[in-house]
Enzyme design. Structure first.
Site, PDB file in Angstrom:
ATOM      1  N   SER A 203      48.490  -3.689 -41.229  1.00  0.00           N
ATOM      2  CA  SER A 203      47.675  -4.320 -42.255  1.00  0.00           C
ATOM      3  C   SER A 203      47.177  -3.258 -43.228  1.00  0.00           C
ATOM      4  O   SER A 203      46.653  -2.228 -42.809  1.00  0.00           O
ATOM      5  CB  SER A 203      46.486  -4.991 -41.572  1.00  0.00           C
ATOM      6  OG  SER A 203      45.696  -5.647 -42.523  1.00  0.00           O
ATOM      7  N   HIS A 205      44.632  -3.172 -45.364  1.00  0.00           N
ATOM      8  CA  HIS A 205      43.205  -2.933 -45.617  1.00  0.00           C
ATOM      9  C   HIS A 205      42.534  -2.076 -44.552  1.00  0.00           C
ATOM     10  O   HIS A 205      41.383  -1.676 -44.714  1.00  0.00           O
ATOM     11  CB  HIS A 205      42.452  -4.250 -45.829  1.00  0.00           C
ATOM     12  CG  HIS A 205      42.157  -5.041 -44.588  1.00  0.00           C
ATOM     13  ND1 HIS A 205      40.956  -4.923 -43.931  1.00  0.00           N
ATOM     14  CD2 HIS A 205      42.871  -5.950 -43.904  1.00  0.00           C
ATOM     15  CE1 HIS A 205      40.950  -5.759 -42.890  1.00  0.00           C
ATOM     16  NE2 HIS A 205      42.109  -6.380 -42.852  1.00  0.00           N
ATOM     17  N   CYS A 327      25.104  -9.217 -23.788  1.00  0.00           N
ATOM     18  CA  CYS A 327      24.303 -10.048 -22.888  1.00  0.00           C
ATOM     19  C   CYS A 327      24.474 -11.513 -23.238  1.00  0.00           C
ATOM     20  O   CYS A 327      24.909 -11.864 -24.317  1.00  0.00           O
ATOM     21  CB  CYS A 327      22.841  -9.635 -22.924  1.00  0.00           C
ATOM     22  SG  CYS A 327      22.087  -9.745 -24.535  1.00  0.00           S
TER      23      CYS A 327
HETATM   24  C1  LIG Z   1      42.078  -5.959 -38.322  1.00  0.00           C
HETATM   25  C2  LIG Z   1      42.928  -6.244 -37.163  1.00  0.00           C
HETATM   26  C3  LIG Z   1      43.781  -7.357 -37.145  1.00  0.00           C
HETATM   27  C4  LIG Z   1      43.816  -8.376 -38.257  1.00  0.00           C
HETATM   28  O1  LIG Z   1      44.367  -7.841 -39.434  1.00  0.00           O
HETATM   29  P1  LIG Z   1      44.254  -8.657 -40.803  1.00  0.00           P
HETATM   30  O2  LIG Z   1      45.167  -7.939 -41.731  1.00  0.00           O
HETATM   31  O3  LIG Z   1      42.843  -8.581 -41.214  1.00  0.00           O
HETATM   32  O4  LIG Z   1      44.725 -10.042 -40.546  1.00  0.00           O
HETATM   33  C5  LIG Z   1      44.585  -7.540 -36.046  1.00  0.00           C
HETATM   34  N1  LIG Z   1      44.553  -6.689 -35.003  1.00  0.00           N
HETATM   35  C6  LIG Z   1      43.741  -5.620 -34.976  1.00  0.00           C
HETATM   36  C7  LIG Z   1      43.767  -4.696 -33.806  1.00  0.00           C
HETATM   37  C8  LIG Z   1      42.896  -5.366 -36.057  1.00  0.00           C
HETATM   38  O5  LIG Z   1      42.097  -4.307 -36.020  1.00  0.00           O
END
Ligand SMILES: *Cc1c(COP(=O)(O)O)cnc(C)c1O
Length: 399
Positions: A203, A205, A327
């Protein structure tokens, strides 16, 4: 304590800002080079097409894949879905799937969906650091096992799984292996060939690219998947829909920067991480979660015993980080549950601090100061804010 308008950012595991170099590369693709990559009849289309193919090469270079093995998606959630459901379709009678309880929500949800579709899922236990063992995977294999799906690093507590070891064992048995690398891509080295990975989700971002764009690596010589989104025939029929030109260009540029700068950046962040871990270790009641060394270069996850979540949050209003309560009263983190972190004591908080490209040593020192003060304060005055009536930010499941 004065509260600046924007708190210091310690949540790079949730998302990262777009690197200015990435943004600069993307901008012309919103305006000047706006063509549809499928418009083969004119220069607007050709320009978009060549940008998309250049980005495909940049992503492939980061993971030692061939460009033809990279499928663009909207991000890791979609890639995980495509890898899992797209692969399982057509695998009958091989209907068995292996994963763990510490996976990202998107994997747990897609596995639940697979169960509804008639597949069987085995959830392997993880150790107290959240890691899976290769021996446990092998022990869970059945004659009808089609796929093993695991995260490379845990997004909450940061532990790394022994992916290369598991990859070698699965490849020798002819079982497909999907890895969710959303947290390690661009931070830790990934070599799909050396690690024997068949499907890999990333991903943009999470490594200084834009949101809403990602990729799935598919080892095309051996792995066949069915599309979840059809129409238009884009991505060789595996993912329909007009290409997100600027996003794809941004993903490519982020991948190129990561390939060139990752090692230096990881060394710098590990120093910051280890400084924070060492200082936190001197504070009473503060315990590190996740593996002490086999962990993401930028992740620190801790439990605070004797400190309420309210006190933690209200004492750190100028810091941005993630918190989830283990918790029963607050939102339960499924990862902390899977590693056995539970505490019925209401004075118990957990927090994830994650660092990144734009984190400075001064910011690291501020984080250490704030947390030290909050913990020391809690030692003297028990739950000073708990009954103050001040609005407390939400604690929720960590993303
Ligand atoms: C952020 C994340 C996702 C989801 O990714 P997106 O691009 O936001 O859909 C999936 N798996 C892990 C381990 C992540 O950290």
């Amino acid at each position: 304590m004065t509260t600046p308008q924007r708190p210091l950012y310690f949540d790079y595991n949730a998302t990262t800002p777009v690197d200015p170099r990435v943004l600069e590369t993307m901008l012309p693709y919103f305006t000047e080079h706006f063509g549809n990559a499928e418009s083969g009849a004119h220069a607007y289309g050709w320009k978009a097409k060549s940008a998309v193919e250049n980005a495909r090469k940049q992503v492939a270079a980061l993971i030692n894949a061939d460009a033809s093995e990279v499928v663009f998606t909207s991000g890791s959630t979609e890639s995980v879905m495509l890898a899992t459901l797209g692969f399982l379709e057509g695998q009958e009678p091989k209907r068995h799937l292996i994963t763990t309880r510490a996976e990202h929500k998107c994997t747990l949800d897609v596995c639940a969906k697979a169960e509804k579709l008639g597949h069987e899922v085995t959830y392997i236990p993880v150790n107290r650091y959240g890691q899976v063992s290769a021996a446990d995977i092998v022990a869970a294999l059945r004659p009808n096992t089609a796929l093993v799906t695991l995260m490379h690093a845990n997004n909450e507590i940061g532990s790394l799984n022994p992916i290369a070891e598991i990859g070698a064992l699965l490849r020798s048995r002819g079982i497909a292996f999907h890895v969710d690398a959303a947290q390690t891509i661009g931070k830790h080295p990934i070599d799909v060939k050396a690690m024997n990975i068949d499907l890999l989700s990333v991903s943009a971002h999470k490594y200084y690219g834009p949101k809403g764009i990602g990729a799935l690596y598919v080892r095309r010589s051996a792995i066949h998947i069915a599309p979840l989104m059809k129409g238009g025939g884009q991505e060789k029929g595996l993912r329909g829909g007009t290409h997100n030109g600027p996003g794809i260009v941004g993903l490519g540029k982020a991948s190129e920067i990561a390939r060139l700068e990752m090692d230096e950046e990881r060394t710098r962040l590990e120093k910051f991480r280890d400084k924070i871990i060492a200082r936190f270790a001197t504070l009473p009641g503060v315990e590190l979660n996740g593996h002490p060394t086999e962990r993401l270069c930028n992740n620190i996850h801790v439990s605070f015993r004797g400190l309420g979540a309210d006190d933690l949050l209200l004492g750190t209003r100028d810091l941005a980080f993630s918190t989830a309560s283990a918790c029963s009263g607050g939102a339960m983190s499924h990862v902390l549950g899977a590693v056995g972190v539970t505490n019925p004591d209401p004075l118990f908080a957990t927090a994830r601090f994650s660092l990144g490209r734009f984190t400075t040593e001064a910011e690291v020192d501020t984080l250490i100061e704030r947390i030290t003060a909050v913990v020391q304060n809690a030692q003297g005055v028990s739950s000073s804010y708990a009954s103050s009536g001040v609005a407390v930010p939400n604690t929720s499941e960590i993303c």
